[in-house]
Design an enzyme around this catalytic site. Sequence first.
Site, PDB file in Angstrom:
ATOM      1  N   GLY A  76       0.940  -1.675   0.277  1.00  0.00           N
ATOM      2  CA  GLY A  76       0.047   0.119   0.316  1.00  0.00           C
ATOM      3  C   GLY A  76       1.100   1.364   0.601  1.00  0.00           C
ATOM      4  O   GLY A  76       0.427   2.577  -0.662  1.00  0.00           O
ATOM      5  N   THR A  77       1.985   1.215   0.824  1.00  0.00           N
ATOM      6  CA  THR A  77       2.702   2.743   0.885  1.00  0.00           C
ATOM      7  C   THR A  77       3.278   2.292  -0.415  1.00  0.00           C
ATOM      8  O   THR A  77       2.966   3.940  -0.792  1.00  0.00           O
ATOM      9  CB  THR A  77       3.735   1.764   1.482  1.00  0.00           C
ATOM     10  OG1 THR A  77       3.533   1.446   2.544  1.00  0.00           O
ATOM     11  CG2 THR A  77       5.075   3.428   1.929  1.00  0.00           C
ATOM     12  N   GLN A 185      -7.569  -0.224   3.948  1.00  0.00           N
ATOM     13  CA  GLN A 185      -7.686  -1.041   5.351  1.00  0.00           C
ATOM     14  C   GLN A 185      -9.467  -1.613   4.275  1.00  0.00           C
ATOM     15  O   GLN A 185     -10.050  -2.278   5.604  1.00  0.00           O
ATOM     16  CB  GLN A 185      -8.364   0.177   6.015  1.00  0.00           C
ATOM     17  CG  GLN A 185      -6.734   0.436   6.667  1.00  0.00           C
ATOM     18  CD  GLN A 185      -6.635  -1.054   7.748  1.00  0.00           C
ATOM     19  OE1 GLN A 185      -6.782  -1.891   8.091  1.00  0.00           O
ATOM     20  NE2 GLN A 185      -4.940  -0.776   8.012  1.00  0.00           N
ATOM     21  N   ALA A 206      -2.371  -6.499  -0.503  1.00  0.00           N
ATOM     22  CA  ALA A 206      -2.910  -8.272   0.238  1.00  0.00           C
ATOM     23  C   ALA A 206      -2.755  -8.250   1.114  1.00  0.00           C
ATOM     24  O   ALA A 206      -3.624  -9.086   2.128  1.00  0.00           O
ATOM     25  CB  ALA A 206      -2.119  -9.045  -0.722  1.00  0.00           C
ATOM     26  N   HIS A 207      -1.687  -7.726   2.576  1.00  0.00           N
ATOM     27  CA  HIS A 207      -1.463  -8.270   3.599  1.00  0.00           C
ATOM     28  C   HIS A 207      -2.764  -8.051   4.600  1.00  0.00           C
ATOM     29  O   HIS A 207      -2.755  -8.204   5.641  1.00  0.00           O
ATOM     30  CB  HIS A 207      -0.403  -8.477   4.447  1.00  0.00           C
ATOM     31  CG  HIS A 207       0.176  -6.551   4.706  1.00  0.00           C
ATOM     32  ND1 HIS A 207       0.170  -6.987   5.481  1.00  0.00           N
ATOM     33  CD2 HIS A 207       0.398  -5.592   3.496  1.00  0.00           C
ATOM     34  CE1 HIS A 207       0.391  -4.970   5.878  1.00  0.00           C
ATOM     35  NE2 HIS A 207       0.499  -4.592   5.056  1.00  0.00           N
ATOM     36  N   THR A 243      10.603  -7.440 -12.813  1.00  0.00           N
ATOM     37  CA  THR A 243       9.864  -8.809 -13.201  1.00  0.00           C
ATOM     38  C   THR A 243       8.976  -8.983 -11.899  1.00  0.00           C
ATOM     39  O   THR A 243       9.235  -8.663 -10.571  1.00  0.00           O
ATOM     40  CB  THR A 243      10.663  -9.076 -12.951  1.00  0.00           C
ATOM     41  OG1 THR A 243      11.964  -9.711 -13.820  1.00  0.00           O
ATOM     42  CG2 THR A 243      10.391 -11.226 -12.621  1.00  0.00           C
ATOM     43  N   CYS A 331       2.764   1.885  10.917  1.00  0.00           N
ATOM     44  CA  CYS A 331       3.680   2.066  10.656  1.00  0.00           C
ATOM     45  C   CYS A 331       4.182   3.500  11.367  1.00  0.00           C
ATOM     46  O   CYS A 331       5.213   3.735  10.993  1.00  0.00           O
ATOM     47  CB  CYS A 331       3.198   3.517   9.440  1.00  0.00           C
ATOM     48  SG  CYS A 331       2.373   1.824   7.496  1.00  0.00           S
TER      49      CYS A 331
END
Length: 386
Positions: A76-77, A185, A206-207, A243, A331
């Site tokens: 996301g960052t 979120q 994804a996490h 890649t 963060c």
Amino acid sequence: MDAIYLDHNATTPIHPEVVEVMSRCWRENHANPASQHQLGQKARRVVEDAREEIAEILGASVSGIRPDRLIFTSGGTEANNLALFGMTGAFAKQSPGRVVVSAVEHASVLEPAQHLLELGWQVDTLGVDSNGVAKVEMLEDLLRPDTRLVSVMLGNHETGVLQPITRLAQLCNEAGVPMHTDAVQVAGKLPIDFRGLGVAALSVAAHKFRGPLGIGALLVREDVKLEPLHFGGHQQWGLRPGTECVPLVVGMVTALRIWRNEREAHFHHLLRLRNRFEAGLKAGFPELVVNGSGADRLPQTSNVAFPGLDGQVLLMTLDMAGVACSVGSACSSGSSELSPTLLAMGLPKPIVASSLRFSLGTTNTEAEIDEAVRRILHVVHELRGT
């Protein structure tokens, strides 16, 4: 004593099915998706099929001559950085203009905005009310001829408060200003309709929905111009060269697919747990304040204040008692500063200083929530000497 994990907004435990799919992908030894041979072409098909499915689940237009673009990032960052710098063209020798960001954004939006300020850009802040909801009427005055971008998150990482993105995007579109929303979120918690929101770009990771760490995406509307931040390859339209990691891509689409298939059950489970959690705390500590409770919120997030206690001390004591939570965003973990989000809401400093974020997940049970409430109340009353 078993630890109870109530910090799912920081990261979620990866789904076992995702682990298995990724493991199988690694064992099959996919080739480089950019290679021209048959094995490379096979890997490319896996990546592109996943790209299209993720975009479709998020409500993008994936058909036609010019479909919306989904650009894989490291999370996301990076997606937020690509949106702010790429959509403004800040590094493309373009004369500085203005950007608008809300006062309650994640650091991965606020800090790029700060860097734009250092580059000579003007940064305007969109204020929020006492519940943390962006002031729609304020945006009209901030949309000026030289405004290049507006960025307002879809759901807040600390309070879970949902923003009126559709209305904000409508104002931006009427003014001809592209709008980005950080949906990190929200993805995997609530349905997202990219086209319905009316935004130009949207970030996910994804996490946050039981997928793997190390991959996210920026979804970009087909007509939006985006400048790359990196160079050295043709991958992903040259906008994010390098890649692609096929197993991470496969893990991300699998996690999002699992959520889509079970989303109603997930939503009601999380909402039931959150309501049970807050009611239990309130019953044992009537002075409890639920920050943002007057607005629509994400089902998994509860930001609560324990007046008279220090949040940092409470956090550490709860950790020793086997309850994992946070003061605010992961963060900003370790920072002794008060939450910018809660301060922007105009909350009294004693309330801000005594606030903690508890974020629940689909792996939590009612028994865990009840035990967490018991441990929290025990610690609170012990610290207060009551």
